[in-house]
Scaffold this active site. Structure first.
Site, short mmCIF file in Angstrom:
data_model
loop_
_atom_site.label_atom_id
_atom_site.label_comp_id
_atom_site.label_asym_id
_atom_site.label_seq_id
_atom_site.Cartn_x
_atom_site.Cartn_y
_atom_site.Cartn_z
N HIS A 24 1.82 2.14 -5.84
CA HIS A 24 2.75 1.51 -6.78
C HIS A 24 2.62 2.18 -8.14
CE1 HIS A 24 5.24 -1.62 -8.57
NE2 HIS A 24 4.43 -1.52 -9.60
N ASP A 47 7.52 -14.80 -8.02
CA ASP A 47 7.58 -13.66 -8.93
C ASP A 47 9.02 -13.26 -9.20
OD1 ASP A 47 6.44 -11.42 -10.47
OD2 ASP A 47 7.57 -10.28 -8.99
N ARG A 90 11.09 -13.72 -17.47
CA ARG A 90 10.32 -12.96 -18.47
C ARG A 90 11.19 -11.89 -19.11
NH1 ARG A 90 6.06 -10.54 -15.01
NH2 ARG A 90 5.47 -9.44 -16.89
N SER A 145 2.10 -10.07 -11.29
CA SER A 145 3.44 -9.84 -10.73
C SER A 145 3.39 -8.68 -9.72
CB SER A 145 4.40 -9.53 -11.88
OG SER A 145 5.59 -8.96 -11.43
N LYS A 180 3.06 -9.05 -5.12
CA LYS A 180 4.01 -8.44 -4.17
C LYS A 180 3.30 -7.46 -3.24
CE LYS A 180 6.53 -7.55 -7.75
NZ LYS A 180 7.45 -7.30 -8.85
N1 URA Z 1 6.78 -4.52 -12.54
C1 URA Z 1 6.63 -5.71 -11.93
O1 URA Z 1 6.84 -5.82 -10.73
N2 URA Z 1 6.26 -6.76 -12.67
C2 URA Z 1 6.02 -6.69 -13.99
O2 URA Z 1 5.67 -7.68 -14.59
C3 URA Z 1 6.18 -5.45 -14.62
C4 URA Z 1 6.56 -4.37 -13.87
#
Ligand code: URA
Length: 430
Positions: A84, A163, A170, A185, A189
């Protein structure tokens, strides 16, 4: 014990630790629609201002995972590893990396997102390929992981739904830039996705969320600890994002550059980072890295990574041989003096590509597959007066002035060769 959103908000507002019970209740109730958006906004702002300690972050992440399904990929014949990136400009690494790692014997279950603002999204890039589809059923997803070993697709609605709701909130309440909220966050995932190993590419610099190495290090350490606590072998590389990666920013343009890498060429920085992340993923995945399939440099050179790319694209109805879309207008920016390109700012290039149509301002906007920027020179390159530095690609000429304006002050030429900062700054993990 009965809970109230106002009590939870007040506790964090006044600088107290939230209990595991409070966190689990507030995330669950928010997902079910029993805690209002305005209450969650107030809580997110209190968290942004007052922070959360490691136990609170762990409880918050666990509650977000529990808001949906955690996938079980343990039945696959191969080990799994994913990557990621926290997001940057020209960051197309997922495209060559996913088939490359799969070609080395490790399955890559890559659930990706779309771009928002000046950073591009992997799904937007792949959608530039005629026919390719981002949405797969659960059965298709598993079948592709079994058969090809590589999938890049959209996350289903069941993956950390808390999320999805919270991130949208957010985004419009100025509460994205909080290390506890970003870490939970991203990791909720990735943990829910079911990968056994995870490598994080945490970007540092003008084109990244984290502008300083200290902030990036703290984010990386927080995410590595969350992954390990949930049984996912996790490490992180801190990598530079003061200048864009590679020589393209934009959807089809970045697919074309990724194909160059898969064909054994491509820009040196993209190749360096792709190979470094591949090695990290293979190491984290275990014994396969030592086997005959496990050398990523060989898998690029002998065409195995390209073969896997073609199968991965075709499995999602994309035509790997179809020409990629090209823009109707190309505007050139040229050097005004001879010397070296000493600076090319990632943020300026990202905003310019976005204004040309490569990115979206709101979640529901469409992106242009052909829009973007080709960097004919990168910092350290020798340039002569009149030489093309940047090409701006768009289908809509009305977008050019805004893009040109975004680039003003975003690049410099000078008489001396600039010291090139390293691309890979630091590794965090076991
Ligand atoms: N990417 C995400 O998935 N969440 C965040 O809070 C910031 C970047």
């Amino acid at each position: 014990m009965s809970m109230s959103a106002v009590d939870v908000i007040r506790a964090k507002r006044d600088g107290h630790r939230l209990t595991r019970e409070q966190i689990s209740w507030v995330i669950g109730a928010y997902t079910r629609g029993e805690v209002a958006d305005e209450q969650m906004s107030a809580l997110a702002m209190a968290i942004l201002l007052n922070g959360m300690d490691p136990a609170e972050i762990a409880a918050w992440t666990a509650a977000m995972i529990a808001s949906g399904e955690r996938m079980d990929l343990s039945g696959l014949a191969r080990p799994t590893a994913d990557k990621h990136s926290t997001g940057g400009v020209g960051d197309k690494i997922t495209l060559p990396l996913t088939p490359l790692v799969a070609a080395c014997g490790v399955a890559v279950p890559q659930l990706s997102g779309r771009g928002l603002g000046h950073t591009g999204g992997t799904l937007d890039k792949l959608e530039a390929i005629p026919g390719w589809r981002a949405r797969l059923t659960h059965t298709e997803y598993l079948a592709q992981l079994h058969g090809v070993g590589a999938v890049i697709c959209a996350a289903g609605d069941d993956l950390a739904p808390a999320d999805r709701k919270l991130y949208a909130l957010r985004d419009v309440t100025g509460t994205v830039e909080s290390i506890p909220l970003i870490a939970s966050s991203i990791m909720s995932k990735k943990i829910a996705e079911g990968t056994a190993a995870l490598v994080l590419d945490v970007k540092v610099g003008s084109g990244a969320f984290m502008r300083s190495a200290d902030q990036a290090r703290e984010l990386a350490r927080t995410m590595v600890a969350l992954g390990e606590a949930h049984g996912v072998r996790t490490s992180a590389l801190l990598t530079g994002m003061d200048t864009p990666l590679g020589r393209t920013a934009g959807n089809a343009l970045e697919v074309a550059e990724s194909l160059e890498v898969l064909a054994g060429g491509g820009p040196a920085d993209v190749v360096e980072l792709t190979l470094a992340l591949a090695r990290e993923m293979l190491d984290a995945a275990g014994p396969f890295a030592a086997g005959p399939l496990g050398d990523p440099e060989k898998a690029l050179a002998d065409g195995r990574a390209m073969d896997t790319w073609r199968r991965m694209i075709a499995a999602q109805d994309g035509d790997p041989d179809a020409p990629l879309p090209t823009a109707r207008e190309v505007h050139q920016i040229t050097a005004t003096e001879s010397g070296y390109l000493t600076r090319l700012d990632a943020y300026a290039v990202g905003v310019a590509a976005w204004r040309l149509g490569a990115g979206r301002a709101r979640k529901e906007d469409a992106v242009s597959p052909s829009a973007g920027i080709v960097m004919r020179a990168k910092p350290g390159d020798r340039v002569t007066a009149g030489q093309v530095l940047l090409e701006l690609h768009t289908d809509d000429p009305d977008r050019l002035p805004g893009a040109v304006e975004a680039l003003e002050g975003g690049y410099e030429t000078g008489p001396s060769w600039p010291a090139e900062p390293p691309l890979i700054l630091e590794r965090i993990g076991e």
